[in-house]
Design an enzyme around this catalytic site. Structure first.
Site, mmCIF file in Angstrom:
data_model
loop_
_atom_site.group_PDB
_atom_site.id
_atom_site.type_symbol
_atom_site.label_atom_id
_atom_site.label_comp_id
_atom_site.label_asym_id
_atom_site.label_seq_id
_atom_site.Cartn_x
_atom_site.Cartn_y
_atom_site.Cartn_z
ATOM 1 C CG ASN A 18 -0.245 14.180 27.068
ATOM 2 O OD1 ASN A 18 -0.343 14.182 28.292
ATOM 3 N ND2 ASN A 18 -0.933 15.023 26.304
ATOM 4 C CB ALA B 280 -3.871 18.595 34.736
ATOM 5 C CD GLU B 281 -4.367 16.243 28.448
ATOM 6 O OE1 GLU B 281 -3.676 16.821 27.581
ATOM 7 O OE2 GLU B 281 -5.355 15.543 28.186
ATOM 8 C CG ASN C 26 -7.649 8.223 23.902
ATOM 9 O OD1 ASN C 26 -6.676 8.693 23.308
ATOM 10 N ND2 ASN C 26 -8.841 8.799 23.866
ATOM 11 C CG MET D 194 -5.161 14.201 16.471
ATOM 12 S SD MET D 194 -6.185 14.375 17.952
ATOM 13 C CE MET D 194 -7.495 15.390 17.292
ATOM 14 N NE ARG D 195 -6.822 6.828 9.890
ATOM 15 C CZ ARG D 195 -7.712 7.377 9.097
ATOM 16 N NH1 ARG D 195 -7.934 8.657 9.131
ATOM 17 N NH2 ARG D 195 -8.369 6.649 8.220
ATOM 18 C CG HIS E 258 -11.191 13.266 25.687
ATOM 19 N ND1 HIS E 258 -11.191 13.599 24.345
ATOM 20 C CD2 HIS E 258 -12.190 13.975 26.248
ATOM 21 C CE1 HIS E 258 -12.155 14.480 24.118
ATOM 22 N NE2 HIS E 258 -12.783 14.726 25.254
HETATM 23 C C1 GRF Z 1 -3.889 16.200 24.578
HETATM 24 O O1 GRF Z 1 -4.606 17.282 25.111
HETATM 25 C C2 GRF Z 1 -4.701 14.945 24.647
HETATM 26 O O2 GRF Z 1 -5.595 14.897 25.713
HETATM 27 C C3 GRF Z 1 -5.481 14.985 23.364
HETATM 28 O O3 GRF Z 1 -4.611 15.537 22.420
HETATM 29 C C4 GRF Z 1 -3.655 16.357 23.088
HETATM 30 C C5 GRF Z 1 -2.315 15.857 22.665
HETATM 31 O O4 GRF Z 1 -1.266 16.728 23.007
HETATM 32 N N1 GRF Z 1 -5.974 13.673 23.032
HETATM 33 P P1 GRF Z 1 0.236 16.265 22.827
HETATM 34 O O5 GRF Z 1 0.416 15.865 21.371
HETATM 35 O O6 GRF Z 1 0.471 15.110 23.740
HETATM 36 O O7 GRF Z 1 1.071 17.453 23.172
#
Ligand code: GRF
Length: 220
Positions: free
Chosen positions: A16, A175-176, A109, A92-93, A111
């Site tokens: 991302n 999609a993200e 954020n 992740m914190r 998700h």
């Molecule tokens: C993504 O799916 C996001 O929604 C979640 O953690 C993942 C992160 O993936 N919070 P990346 O590190 O951006 O590849």
């Protein structure tokens, strides 16, 4: 144009982050990433920052005695860099409440579910277990409670009959990569704002339709 100074917080792969880096290359994109911070040494996303010549640093949470001490160190670096907006992308914190309050309405954020459904970890496995037929991803404004806060934008993807957690996760991730740049654009450009704990304003940018990903908006 004046571009909003953004920091991206990561813990891992950083795909991302990459999508945001790529979006920021457009001359008319309203944000630029001036700092990447990882709480995990060696996170793959750090290499992505380096490859794009974006300053990156590690603040290893295991070096700190408390959540607040980590948050304070992070906050100091962000202020030093003149950051205006934070994007958590696979960070992740959990932050302490004080940190979230000091970046109130200035921290996003992403998700991997259609919030408020499926907060927390292992979303795709839980989606499959529940048998829901549509899932997706949400970009929201950060609030102290995990995976909650005013929703900026969402992307929906279908759950297909023979999906595994991995195949579904890959579809959501695709999609993200469209959704987060879209959501950051909305916020950084001032097209949307938070009012009464809802995001209001122009929630779609001309010629962009990120709400549905294949096969809803185009052939597979
Ligand atoms: C993504 O799916 C996001 O929604 C979640 O953690 C993942 C992160 O993936 N919070 P990346 O590190 O951006 O590849």
């Amino acid at each position: 144009m004046t571009k909003t100074r953004v920091a991206v917080l990561i813990s891992g792969r950083g795909s991302n982050l990459q999508a945001l880096i790529d979006a920021c290359k457009a001359p008319d994109y309203p944000a630029r990433i001036v700092l990447v911070v990882s709480n995990v040494p060696g996170a793959q996303g750090l290499l992505r920052a380096e490859a794009s010549l974006i300053p990156a640093l590690v603040i290893d949470h295991t070096d700190f005695d408390s959540r607040e001490a980590f948050d304070d160190a992070l906050d100091a670096e962000l202020r030093e860099a003149g950051i205006e907006l934070l994007c958590n992308a696979g960070f992740m914190r959990l932050h302490g409440e004080g940190f979230v309050r000091s970046w109130w309405n200035r921290q996003l954020n992403i998700h991997p579910s259609l919030l408020p459904a499926f907060k927390g970890l292992h979303t795709h496995a839980r989606v499959l277990r529940e048998g829901v037929k549509i899932t997706g991803s949400t970009v929201h404004v950060m609030r102290p409670e995990m995976d909650s806060g005013p929703i900026v934008a969402q992307a929906a993807v279908p759950v297909l009959p023979d999906d595994s957690g991995d195949s579904l996760g890959a579809r959501v991730l695709m999609a993200e990569h469209r959704l987060y740049p879209h959501a950051l654009n909305l916020v950084a450009s001032g097209a949307v704002r938070v009012e009464g704990e809802l995001v209001v304003g122009m929630t779609q940018i001309k010629d962009q339709a990120p709400y549905f990903s294949p096969p809803f908006d185009e052939p597979l």
